[in-house]
Write a protein that holds these residues in place. Structure first.
Motif, PDB file in Angstrom:
ATOM      1  N   CYS A 116      38.116 112.336 -70.125  1.00 40.70           N
ATOM      2  CA  CYS A 116      37.559 113.690 -70.050  1.00 40.70           C
ATOM      3  C   CYS A 116      38.657 114.704 -70.394  1.00 40.70           C
ATOM      4  O   CYS A 116      39.704 114.720 -69.747  1.00 40.70           O
ATOM      5  CB  CYS A 116      37.015 113.955 -68.650  1.00 40.70           C
ATOM      6  SG  CYS A 116      36.485 115.670 -68.433  1.00 40.70           S
ATOM      7  N   GLY A 138      40.410 114.506 -67.002  1.00 41.51           N
ATOM      8  CA  GLY A 138      41.168 113.270 -67.183  1.00 41.51           C
ATOM      9  C   GLY A 138      40.515 111.998 -66.672  1.00 41.51           C
ATOM     10  O   GLY A 138      41.138 110.952 -66.698  1.00 41.51           O
ATOM     11  N   VAL A 139      39.261 112.065 -66.196  1.00 41.24           N
ATOM     12  CA  VAL A 139      38.631 110.823 -65.750  1.00 41.24           C
ATOM     13  C   VAL A 139      38.091 110.044 -66.957  1.00 41.24           C
ATOM     14  O   VAL A 139      38.016 110.565 -68.064  1.00 41.24           O
ATOM     15  CB  VAL A 139      37.507 111.049 -64.711  1.00 41.24           C
ATOM     16  CG1 VAL A 139      38.040 111.794 -63.513  1.00 41.24           C
ATOM     17  CG2 VAL A 139      36.315 111.749 -65.331  1.00 41.24           C
ATOM     18  N   GLY A 140      37.715 108.790 -66.714  1.00 43.28           N
ATOM     19  CA  GLY A 140      37.283 107.929 -67.810  1.00 43.28           C
ATOM     20  C   GLY A 140      35.786 107.993 -68.086  1.00 43.28           C
ATOM     21  O   GLY A 140      35.035 108.695 -67.402  1.00 43.28           O
TER      22      GLY A 140
END
Lengths: 55, 385
Positions: free
Chosen positions: A39, A43-45
């Protein structure tokens, strides 16, 4: 074309627009977005995105 | 009396809510009670340093009320409830004069900001921003102001500097090290971020510290160790975080830098787990989103009956400085090797290469930032299995 939303920060990935800043062309379907794409906002997947209804 | 004792989670930040979201995918029945010392509003912490860039105030960054989270997730949420102790023998959480029995307890209460001791009569004009409640207070205090001094040039200090410039504020950054983000970025990458922030109008005062903050008119005057003085409307302190361990320690739960847990997120006390900013997982304190999400997924499985160890992959950190897009994957602290750097103005590609030629970490800025994913594929995961 579908839209996917980051459950953590609310960012929306729109298949129609892709994410050119990360080299993802407009029209790229979610399943074709690389598995290690993160993201751009938080920063998440990919697994932390959920499909949302087209508004 | 066969009523199930609940899973109790302390904290409704990203860790607490992500854990419950994952847990409810696996178990819709077990009662869950979430306890938090603050308002329980759901928000995304990484977004706190993007408020001006995205034109959002504290309300704009709030995603859901605790009531709506409780309904969405099928849990009970108790805001404004401060934990005062843990009785691990009785399996009870102590909240002042009340007690709450748990089947399993999860500590997800985060970290405290480090506060520097400063001289002067304007301590109340020094703000730390570690949650949405803090952010609301900060935005209110800033209303009508124009000049912000930031103490600290780590990731948060740099992100706020960029965001406040985007909001039209004058920004001075004061920090003791010679480089920005010294624990995160190699020198060339730090230099690139610095020069782009300077182009944006941020003024850096590096290699010195704020010694005194005194009232002056409606604002403050800062006296620096190098003899300089600066004027500002308020000061943002972004000098670091310290995992909250005190309550755990006094309950006899092992803690080092953070509350110590193994890869199954188990503390030294039976049925007590920890994750997020308060936890030291398998020896690592990583105050970032990716490790936290990986822990939430593993712990959700464990709480639903399948003991699961977290496996950290390769976890690049993105620095939200839009004036100089930056991503970094720091090499392990004990790794041997050297930085190999390619540079074109403020675009830097630095690879940390082992003597055997393997890439163990990287930092990319500017136009090289788009290569982060490709580079991350070459970096071995933190946990090999």
């Amino acid at each position: 074309m579908k839209k996917w939303q980051c459950v953590v920060c609310g960012l929306i990935y729109d298949e129609a627009e892709g994410w050119p800043e990360d080299g993802i062309e407009p029209g790229t379907r979610w399943e074709d977005v690389p598995e290690d794409w993160l993201c751009p906002d938080c920063g998440v997947g990919k697994e932390d995105f959920e499909m949302i209804e087209i508004g | 009396m066969t009523e199930q004792t609940p899973v109790v989670i302390v904290g409704t930040g990203l860790s607490g809510y992500s854990l419950v979201r994952e847990f409810r995918k696996l178990d819709k029945e077990t009662p869950v009670i979430m306890v938090t010392a603050d308002d329980g509003i759901s928000y995304s912490k990484p977004m706190l340093s993007t408020g001006f860039t995205k034109d959002k105030d504290a309300d704009g960054l709030a995603q859901a009320s605790p009531e709506s989270m409780a309904e969405q997730l099928g849990v009970e949420i108790r805001p404004w409830s401060t934990v005062t102790g843990i009785d691990t023998d009785a399996h009870e959480l102590v909240l002042g004069d009340r007690r709450l029995r748990y089947g399993k307890l999860v500590l997800a209460w985060g970290a405290d900001v480090i506060r520097l001791s400063l001289k002067g009569d304007a301590q109340d004009r020094v703000f730390s921003i570690n949650d949405l409640v803090d952010y609301r207070v900060f935005r209110k205090a800033l209303a009508g102001g124009q000049r912000v001094a930031i103490m600290g040039a780590g990731l948060i200090g740099c992100e706020f500097a960029n965001d406040l410039r985007n909001g039209g504020y004058e920004v001075d950054v004061i920090a003791p090290d010679a480089d920005l983000m010294p624990s995160l970025l190699p020198e060339a990458a730090a230099g690139a971020v610095r020069s782009e922030l300077e182009n944006l109008g941020v003024r850096f005062h590096l290699g010195t510290v704020v010694e005194q903050v005194t009232r002056q008119g409606g604002g403050v005057e800062l006296a620096l160790g190098n003899g300089e003085t600066l004027q500002a409307d308020l000061v943002v302190s972004a000098v670091g975080l310290r995992p909250r361990t005190e309550l755990a320690r006094s309950a006899g739960i092992a803690a080092n830098r953070g509350i110590q847990v193994n890869r199954a997120l188990e503390t030294s006390a039976p049925d007590v787990y920890a994750l997020g900013d308060c936890a030291e997982v398998d020896g690592r304190v990583l105050l970032y989103v990716l490790p936290l999400m990986a822990c939430a997924r593993a712990l959700a499985k464990t709480l639903s009956g399948v003991r699961t160890e977290v496996a950290y992959g390769t976890m690049p950190v993105m620095v939200k400085t839009p004036c100089c897009p930056t991503a970094v994957c720091p090499p392990p602290p004990e790794a041997e090797g050297e930085w190999r750097t390619e540079q074109d103005g403020s675009s830097v590609k630095a690879l940390f290469v082992s003597p055997a030629g393997a890439t163990l970490g990287f930092a990319v800025t500017g136009r090289f930032a788009v290569e982060k994913q490709m580079l991350a594929r070459d970096v071995p995961p933190l946990h090999q299995s």
